[in-house]
Design a protein around this motif. Structure first.
Motif, PDB file in Angstrom:
ATOM      1  N   MET A  85       0.812  -1.216   0.000  1.00  0.00           N
ATOM      2  CA  MET A  85       0.000   0.000   0.000  1.00  0.00           C
ATOM      3  C   MET A  85       0.845   1.266   0.000  1.00  0.00           C
ATOM      4  O   MET A  85       0.425   2.297  -0.517  1.00  0.00           O
ATOM      5  N   ILE A  86       2.036   1.208   0.596  1.00  0.00           N
ATOM      6  CA  ILE A  86       2.917   2.390   0.608  1.00  0.00           C
ATOM      7  C   ILE A  86       3.135   2.890  -0.823  1.00  0.00           C
ATOM      8  O   ILE A  86       2.981   4.073  -1.128  1.00  0.00           O
ATOM      9  N   TYR A  87       3.496   1.957  -1.712  1.00  0.00           N
ATOM     10  CA  TYR A  87       3.822   2.353  -3.090  1.00  0.00           C
ATOM     11  C   TYR A  87       2.573   2.481  -3.958  1.00  0.00           C
ATOM     12  O   TYR A  87       2.550   3.275  -4.905  1.00  0.00           O
ATOM     13  N   LEU A  88       1.544   1.713  -3.640  1.00  0.00           N
ATOM     14  CA  LEU A  88       0.293   1.855  -4.392  1.00  0.00           C
ATOM     15  C   LEU A  88      -0.311   3.247  -4.168  1.00  0.00           C
ATOM     16  O   LEU A  88      -0.769   3.886  -5.111  1.00  0.00           O
ATOM     17  N   ILE A  89      -0.285   3.719  -2.917  1.00  0.00           N
ATOM     18  CA  ILE A  89      -0.814   5.060  -2.623  1.00  0.00           C
ATOM     19  C   ILE A  89       0.030   6.118  -3.329  1.00  0.00           C
ATOM     20  O   ILE A  89      -0.497   7.109  -3.847  1.00  0.00           O
ATOM     21  N   GLN A  90       1.351   5.917  -3.343  1.00  0.00           N
ATOM     22  CA  GLN A  90       2.229   6.857  -4.075  1.00  0.00           C
ATOM     23  C   GLN A  90       1.808   6.975  -5.532  1.00  0.00           C
ATOM     24  O   GLN A  90       1.622   8.073  -6.058  1.00  0.00           O
ATOM     25  N   ILE A  91       1.690   5.821  -6.167  1.00  0.00           N
ATOM     26  CA  ILE A  91       1.361   5.800  -7.597  1.00  0.00           C
ATOM     27  C   ILE A  91      -0.028   6.395  -7.838  1.00  0.00           C
ATOM     28  O   ILE A  91      -0.231   7.196  -8.760  1.00  0.00           O
ATOM     29  N   ALA A  92      -1.005   6.019  -7.012  1.00  0.00           N
ATOM     30  CA  ALA A  92      -2.368   6.534  -7.180  1.00  0.00           C
ATOM     31  C   ALA A  92      -2.400   8.049  -6.984  1.00  0.00           C
ATOM     32  O   ALA A  92      -3.104   8.766  -7.705  1.00  0.00           O
ATOM     33  N   ALA A  93      -1.637   8.551  -5.999  1.00  0.00           N
ATOM     34  CA  ALA A  93      -1.600   9.997  -5.754  1.00  0.00           C
ATOM     35  C   ALA A  93      -0.989  10.730  -6.937  1.00  0.00           C
ATOM     36  O   ALA A  93      -1.486  11.790  -7.361  1.00  0.00           O
ATOM     37  N   MET A  94       0.102  10.178  -7.480  1.00  0.00           N
ATOM     38  CA  MET A  94       0.705  10.786  -8.661  1.00  0.00           C
ATOM     39  C   MET A  94      -0.264  10.759  -9.840  1.00  0.00           C
ATOM     40  O   MET A  94      -0.353  11.699 -10.627  1.00  0.00           O
ATOM     41  N   GLY A  95      -1.021   9.640  -9.958  1.00  0.00           N
ATOM     42  CA  GLY A  95      -2.015   9.533 -11.026  1.00  0.00           C
ATOM     43  C   GLY A  95      -3.117  10.560 -10.876  1.00  0.00           C
ATOM     44  O   GLY A  95      -3.538  11.194 -11.854  1.00  0.00           O
ATOM     45  N   LEU A  96      -3.595  10.752  -9.641  1.00  0.00           N
ATOM     46  CA  LEU A  96      -4.644  11.745  -9.395  1.00  0.00           C
ATOM     47  C   LEU A  96      -4.135  13.152  -9.679  1.00  0.00           C
ATOM     48  O   LEU A  96      -4.816  13.947 -10.349  1.00  0.00           O
ATOM     49  N   PHE A  97      -2.938  13.463  -9.191  1.00  0.00           N
ATOM     50  CA  PHE A  97      -2.368  14.797  -9.414  1.00  0.00           C
ATOM     51  C   PHE A  97      -2.109  15.023 -10.904  1.00  0.00           C
ATOM     52  O   PHE A  97      -2.402  16.093 -11.454  1.00  0.00           O
ATOM     53  N   GLY A  98      -1.584  13.974 -11.585  1.00  0.00           N
ATOM     54  CA  GLY A  98      -1.356  14.073 -13.033  1.00  0.00           C
ATOM     55  C   GLY A  98      -2.663  14.217 -13.791  1.00  0.00           C
ATOM     56  O   GLY A  98      -2.753  14.962 -14.768  1.00  0.00           O
ATOM     57  N   GLY A  99      -3.712  13.506 -13.311  1.00  0.00           N
ATOM     58  CA  GLY A  99      -5.023  13.623 -13.933  1.00  0.00           C
ATOM     59  C   GLY A  99      -5.591  15.018 -13.804  1.00  0.00           C
ATOM     60  O   GLY A  99      -6.189  15.564 -14.743  1.00  0.00           O
ATOM     61  N   ILE A 100      -5.396  15.636 -12.617  1.00  0.00           N
ATOM     62  CA  ILE A 100      -5.885  17.011 -12.401  1.00  0.00           C
ATOM     63  C   ILE A 100      -5.162  17.986 -13.315  1.00  0.00           C
ATOM     64  O   ILE A 100      -5.796  18.804 -14.009  1.00  0.00           O
ATOM     65  N   LEU A 101      -3.828  17.894 -13.361  1.00  0.00           N
ATOM     66  CA  LEU A 101      -3.063  18.798 -14.234  1.00  0.00           C
ATOM     67  C   LEU A 101      -3.397  18.562 -15.703  1.00  0.00           C
ATOM     68  O   LEU A 101      -3.588  19.515 -16.477  1.00  0.00           O
ATOM     69  N   GLY A 102      -3.470  17.279 -16.120  1.00  0.00           N
ATOM     70  CA  GLY A 102      -3.796  16.957 -17.512  1.00  0.00           C
ATOM     71  C   GLY A 102      -5.177  17.453 -17.889  1.00  0.00           C
ATOM     72  O   GLY A 102      -5.385  17.967 -18.998  1.00  0.00           O
TER      73      GLY A 102
END
Length: 831
Positions: free
Chosen positions: A293-310
């Motif tokens: 979960m440590i790394y899954l949350i990292q990846i999901a957070a980056m995906g959400l932030f990237g989705g917002i910027l995109g």
């Protein structure tokens, strides 16, 4: 732990996020624009038509059609056709679209004129309204006159806009509006003139237009007429932009897919480096679920932030599309931000990040605490069930998304299959490459060359992941580039230096010699002198056209049954034609079966083959013919091409008109010829192809710009993916490079080792990707576009060396910090 570990790895995660941002931005911007286009067409459907429904016919309505029109009570009607207009003020001439109107059309939307009062007074005063751009071009003002055939009318004002017209259509043939009662006086409607009668209706509040269309349209079709409601018109306009939308969506999807490849390759290398940390955490008591979960949350957070910027970038980018496409549209687009594409962008950011990172993330689940003590660099063995589930989910995602974009089940399946095959081939290439180096290792090579080759197959190697990332990225970029070339070649104009650039239409039989005699004294040659005979399909293989219309199971395209064919007769093929099937018949002697030649597209739409029978109604006379040959016609050549060509000895005595063509070397000779012909033969329509070339080339330039823009957009995405993948791989080579420095290796040696390693990877990945793209592009050209594929050398001359140099440059930049810092300092940073 997620936050602390993420802060330490922020630079790697930002590169990972860049892949997401561009893919999401492309999808959101195009989806927002498509949604806005759909909503604008629906909202402005009545204004696009100018009425609730229209009945139109290419000929004067017969008794049955006129009875339907009378029973519904037409509120306005017009006849429209193309003709030459002359301006007595300065002698200018121009091909225009004449619309003879009676009634207060339009009932919806606005006829905008300058002055505004001219829209309501021109019919009463007996004057004309002329397209505003045309008036500017010819320096014409209200009060000047326009000559149409034998009629000269005063100009009441300029037309700024009229329902249903676009900038492109009016640039080819600008609109001239005049009262219907003057049309007969022009004497422009002669045998063979292409004309259309339209009757405009305002529906009562309780009228069901869809039911009206369903009831009356088949009856009208049988009488060579048609009914269009504002609903069907808006649907037709929407369909006309579907192909452009599909290409834009496909380009956006490729950008998104490239982003997915970037995610998978970046996370693979990132997680591989983190396995030792995970093993330590497990030694300290962390559970599988916690470390995962440590790394899954990292990846999901980056995906959400990237989705917002995109998504934010996509909202901004959608403002560009109306500016690019406004001239193609018959209305102005009102931009609004709808929630669906935005929600989709945000969800896609998280979904694609987690989904494509899931496979490398599984490594954290199966890593053993003993990995802390083991020297082996081998990845932990993952569950086959978990890997199969992940692969299935990824393929399902690609299939569903491609189906949603392409709206075609077979194309979506083919797209997914193509990706899987490409992936498998690239994986096989990299596996064979590794096996080949191991088996045939060049032991006699120097130290730097041997070490660079060892890096390609020893533990902790990055060969497989980088060849897949580089190969797939290059494959998608090159395929998109080749596809762009196919699309642009399909729309390219072809015109030789000696081809006719002026066409004279509607020349009556008694005028033929006189018109030809008017051309030759000016120093110009008559290139073509063609006889044109109009006819309609009466029956196909013994089945009447009316019966085929009623047959719901028929696969014959309806336009074949309703079209008025303009045919000619000659004894030879022309440069734009090629026989595909059957034999060309030059001439028919009386009593022989009439064997005709039809174009490939007519054969496909009418489901005809060589030997089939086709009966034409030649202006009241039935003529039975047999398909003697099928021709491939190059419609891109701006010359007189025909779907149906008769041999000599059949149509010579049929009612006909003539088309003459010539070549004018410059504007002055073209203008002089047009002035002379309009003065002597006002019914003859002169089409100056050079003016049309200019307009069409401008259209194609805009289409080319859009296609190139989307191709460039995806190429940039691919390059960012490559940069991210190769850049992230640096963390696997730092320890090796530091150990080499500690053992006494010089900086030049380390640079050479790294350069050679990335050179091998760059050559193999990019070359495999380009070669695979050649195969995929050939399949697309043959199966989808049905066009010959002539591969461009640009991918070989630009992409191949460019990607190799890019990979090498990033690879060398990866060890810059190693060479510039003491070994102990570097080890502390990466430890």
């Amino acid at each position: 732990m997620t936050w602390r570990d993420g802060k330490a790895s922020i630079s790697r995660l930002l590169l990972f996020m860049a892949s997401i941002i561009i893919g999401i931005a492309a999808v959101v911007s195009i989806q927002l624009f498509s949604k806005n286009l759909e909503q604008n067409i629906e909202r402005q459907s009545k204004a696009l038509t100018g009425a609730d429904f229209i009945i139109d016919s290419r000929q004067l309505p017969n008794e049955r059609v006129q009875g339907i029109i009378d029973s519904l009570g037409a509120d306005a009607f017009e006849v429209n056709f193309s003709s030459m207009a002359a301006f007595p003020k300065n002698g200018g001439t121009k091909l225009v679209q004449v619309r003879g109107m009676e009634g207060d059309f339009p009932f919806y939307g606005t006829l905008e004129t300058e002055p505004a009062s001219a829209a309501t007074t021109y019919q009463r005063e007996g004057s004309a309204l002329v397209d505003a751009t045309l008036m500017l071009q010819y320096d014409i003002q209200a009060g000047d006159s326009i000559k149409l055939g034998l009629l000269t009318l005063p100009i009441a004002g300029a037309i700024n806009s009229i329902p249903g017209s676009s900038a492109i259509s009016t640039s080819v043939a600008p609109t001239v509006l005049l009262p219907f009662r003057f049309i007969e006086q022009t004497q422009l409607l002669q045998l063979g003139s292409r004309k259309e009668y339209q009757y405009f209706f305002v529906a009562s509040p309780d009228m069901d237009l869809d039911q009206l269309d369903k009831t009356l349209d088949p009856i009208l079709d049988a009488e060579n007429a048609d009914l269009d409601t504002h609903n069907s018109t808006s649907r037709r306009i929407g369909r006309s932009y579907e192909n452009l939308g599909k290409f834009l969506n496909l380009a956006a999807f490729i950008a998104l897919l490239l982003g997915c490849i970037g995610i998978a390759s970046s996370v693979h290398i990132y997680i591989k480096e983190k396995l030792a940390d995970v093993a330590v955490l497990k030694c300290l008591g962390a559970s599988r679920r916690q470390t995962f979960m440590i790394y899954l949350i990292q990846i999901a957070a980056m995906g959400l932030f990237g989705g917002i910027l995109g998504t934010m970038i996509g909202i901004g980018l959608q403002q560009v599309f109306p500016l690019l496409l406004q001239e193609f549209l018959p209305f102005e687009i009102e931009i609004a931000v709808s929630p669906q594409p935005i929600i989709m962008g945000l969800l896609l950011g998280v979904l694609m990040s987690v989904l494509f990172a899931l496979l490398p993330l599984l490594g954290t689940w199966y890593v053993s605490p003993l990995e802390v003590l083991r020297v082996s660099e081998e990845s932990p063995v993952k569950s086959k069930k978990a890997r199969s589930f992940t692969f299935t989910a990824i393929l399902l995602f690609i299939f569903l998304f491609s189906f949603w974009i392409l709206k075609d089940l077979l194309f979506a399946l083919a797209f997914v299959l193509g990706i899987v095959i490409t992936f498998a081939i690239l994986a096989g290439v990299s596996a064979l490459f590794i096996k080949g180096i191991r088996k045939y290792f060049p032991a006699s090579w120097g130290f730097t060359a041997r070490t660079s080759l060892l890096n390609l197959f020893r533990p902790n190697n990055q060969t497989m992941v980088l060849i897949l990332a580089i190969g797939l990225g290059t494959f998608l970029i090159s395929t998109l580039y080749f596809t762009k070339d196919i699309l642009l070649a399909k729309t390219a104009l072809k015109n030789g230096a000696n081809d006719a650039n002026m066409i004279l239409l509607d020349v009556q039989p008694e005028q033929q010699e006189a018109v030809a005699a008017s051309i030759t004294p000016t120093g110009l040659d008559v290139i073509d002198n063609l006889s044109i005979v109009t006819m309609r399909v009466h029956s196909i293989n013994g089945q009447l056209a009316n019966e085929i219309r009623k047959d719901t199971s028929s696969t014959i395209n309806e336009w074949v049954l309703n079209h008025e064919f303009r045919t000619t007769f000659r004894d030879s093929l022309i440069a734009s034609e090629e026989i595909l099937e059957g034999n060309w018949v030059k001439e028919i002697t009386p009593g022989e079966p009439v064997k005709i030649s039809i174009s490939e597209n007519l054969a496909e739409n009418a489901k005809l083959k060589v030997g089939d029978t086709l009966v034409f109604n030649v202006q009241g006379v039935l003529m039975e013919t047999t398909i003697g040959s099928i021709r491939k016609v190059d419609w891109a050549r701006m010359q007189m091409n025909f779907m149906v060509v008769f041999p000599k000895g059949v149509l010579e005595k049929a009612p006909q008109f003539h088309v003459l063509t010539t070549y004018a070397p410059d504007d002055s000779s073209s203008a002089a010829l047009q002035r002379d012909l309009i003065r002597k033969f006002p019914n003859v329509t002169v089409i100056d192809l050079r003016q049309i070339y200019t307009v069409i080339e401008d259209i194609l330039d805009k289409i080319s710009w859009v296609v190139n823009f989307m191709a460039f957009f995806s190429i940039i995405t691919g390059l960012i993916v490559l940069i991210g993948s190769v850049r992230t791989s640096k963390y696997q080579r730092i320890r090796e490079s530091v150990l080499l420095r500690t053992l006494g290796a010089k900086s030049k040696q380390i640079l050479r080792i790294t350069a050679l390693e990335y050179l091998f990877l760059g050559i193999l990945g990019s070359l495999a990707g380009i070669l695979l793209s050649l195969v995929s592009s050939q399949l697309l050209a043959t199966l989808l576009f049905k066009e010959p594929f002539v591969p461009s050398v640009i991918p070989f001359l630009l992409f191949l060396p460019g990607i190799i140099i890019l990979v090498m440059a990033i690879g060398l930049s990866n060890i810059k910090s190693v060479l510039q810092s003491p070994p102990l300092e570097v080890l502390r940073k990466v430890g």
